[in-house]
Design a protein around this motif. Structure first.
Motif, PDB file in Angstrom:
ATOM      1  N   ASP A 107       0.815  -1.225   0.000  1.00 46.38           N
ATOM      2  CA  ASP A 107       0.000   0.000   0.000  1.00 46.38           C
ATOM      3  C   ASP A 107       0.842   1.266   0.000  1.00 46.38           C
ATOM      4  N   ASP A 108       2.185   1.118   0.094  1.00 50.39           N
ATOM      5  CA  ASP A 108       3.042   2.295   0.056  1.00 50.39           C
ATOM      6  C   ASP A 108       3.785   2.423  -1.274  1.00 50.39           C
ATOM      7  N   GLY A 109       3.365   1.653  -2.267  1.00 44.70           N
ATOM      8  CA  GLY A 109       3.986   1.760  -3.587  1.00 44.70           C
ATOM      9  C   GLY A 109       5.075   0.758  -3.859  1.00 44.70           C
ATOM     10  N   ALA A 110       5.553   0.082  -2.822  1.00 42.45           N
ATOM     11  CA  ALA A 110       6.554  -0.969  -3.026  1.00 42.45           C
ATOM     12  C   ALA A 110       5.880  -2.205  -3.622  1.00 42.45           C
ATOM     13  N   ALA A 111       6.685  -3.154  -4.061  1.00 41.96           N
ATOM     14  CA  ALA A 111       6.110  -4.363  -4.647  1.00 41.96           C
ATOM     15  C   ALA A 111       7.049  -5.547  -4.473  1.00 41.96           C
ATOM     16  N   VAL A 112       6.428  -6.711  -4.266  1.00 37.61           N
ATOM     17  CA  VAL A 112       7.164  -7.975  -4.258  1.00 37.61           C
ATOM     18  C   VAL A 112       6.996  -8.582  -5.644  1.00 37.61           C
ATOM     19  N   LEU A 113       8.115  -8.860  -6.304  1.00 41.65           N
ATOM     20  CA  LEU A 113       8.083  -9.482  -7.630  1.00 41.65           C
ATOM     21  C   LEU A 113       8.371 -10.969  -7.477  1.00 41.65           C
ATOM     22  N   VAL A 114       7.537 -11.788  -8.086  1.00 38.52           N
ATOM     23  CA  VAL A 114       7.701 -13.237  -7.983  1.00 38.52           C
ATOM     24  C   VAL A 114       7.734 -13.841  -9.382  1.00 38.52           C
ATOM     25  N   HIS A 115       8.746 -14.671  -9.659  1.00 38.16           N
ATOM     26  CA  HIS A 115       8.769 -15.469 -10.881  1.00 38.16           C
ATOM     27  C   HIS A 115       8.767 -16.932 -10.471  1.00 38.16           C
ATOM     28  N   LEU A 116       7.929 -17.736 -11.093  1.00 40.04           N
ATOM     29  CA  LEU A 116       7.756 -19.122 -10.665  1.00 40.04           C
ATOM     30  C   LEU A 116       8.732 -20.080 -11.331  1.00 40.04           C
TER      31      LEU A 116
END
Length: 276
Positions: free
Chosen positions: A65-74
């Motif tokens: 909610d603060d603009g950060a992001a977790v990127l996930v590749h499977l």
DNA sequence: CGGCAAACCTGCGAGC
DNA sequence: TGCTCGCAGGTTTGCC
């Protein structure tokens, strides 16, 4: 493992479980996957809220909610599993555990560890090094025959190889490249720059239709793909050529049936009569 | 730039 | 039954 339809299926399942939830606790059970986890991964995520989930190519993004992001590749064998109980023992290859404020648990499991997870604090996800050079989304408005023609112009490689190039078009992998070329009647060994406009006019909707149908079927489950709730996708029953070497071509009466060849070290399935 | 092989890993099915 | 081999939905790197 997962190509665009499988990742999209995972996104849809995770949206139910994770959107709006607070991360009560994050457990990282090994130091790395395909590459190291970001520094202080657990501590940085704990207490933050997940707003929404999106997909770009084969990447999943959990937006905080603060603009950060977790990127996930499977990778080939990665799964995001929901519904585990917090008193259950961890399974083999359970690498990351996300405990949520509603009691839910999401587990990232990846036997082969070709997947990766990153955490970026910047709001401009499109500028992330992993996403920056990726081509247009095939199901987006920006993917047209004219656009694809421009992106493959001058490429002498085989069209099958070029469709797997994520900088040309996003999200297509080994299954859907074969299936899209079959639907459009194009020989996978043709050099990309030899395709005529009329052929590209068929290829674009073939890509779009096979991906759309696969998403509607919950993706394809061959070995590893599971929807987050553990259910299997069923688009593998919709394959016309993938892994069907020796079977009759569904669309014509040629003697040889479906053939397999190797391009760039990977299997391509096609019909030599229908695809020219 | 192109093409190819190898690397990163584990699991599974086929064949002996 | 048990072993070896080949192959698997991805991506990167290094070499010619």
């Amino acid at each position: 493992m997962p190509e665009l339809p499988e990742v999209e299926t995972v996104r849809l399942g995770l949206e139910q479980a994770m959107a709006g939830r607070l991360l009560l606790r994050v457990l990282q059970r090994r130091p790395d996957l395909r590459r190291p986890f970001p520094p202080r991964f657990e501590a940085r995520l704990t207490g933050r809220r997940i707003d929404s989930l999106s997909r770009r190519a084969k990447y999943l993004a959990l937006h905080l909610d603060d603009g950060a992001a977790v990127l996930v590749h499977l990778g080939m064998s990665g799964r995001m599993l929901v519904g585990r109980q917090s008193n259950e023992p961890f399974g083999a290859h359970d690498h990351v555990v996300f405990d949520l404020d509603d009691g839910g648990r999401v587990v990232f499991n990846d036997a082969r560890r070709f997947g990766l997870i990153d955490l970026t604090e910047t709001a401009l996800l499109s500028e992330h090094p992993l996403l920056r050079d990726i081509g247009p989304e095939p199901l987006g408005d920006a993917f047209t025959p004219t656009v694809l023609a421009g992106r493959i112009a001058g490429k002498s490689s085989a069209i099958k190889i070029v469709l797997l190039d994520q900088t040309v078009v996003a999200g297509i992998g080994n299954i859907y490249a074969s299936e899209a070329l079959y639907r459009s009647g194009i020989d996978p060994t043709r050099s990309a720059h030899s395709l005529k406009p009329r052929e590209i006019d068929k290829l674009v909707p073939a890509i779009q239709s096979v991906l759309t149908e696969a998403i509607a079927a919950g993706g394809s489950s061959l070995r590893d793909h599971r929807r987050p709730d553990g259910e299997l996708g069923y688009f593998q029953h919709g394959f016309k050529v993938y892994d069907r070497e020796g079977e009759p071509c569904p669309d014509c009466t040629c003697r040889e049936g479906i053939r397999r060849l190797v391009q760039g070290g990977r299997s391509t399935f096609y019909c030599a009569k229908k695809q020219r």
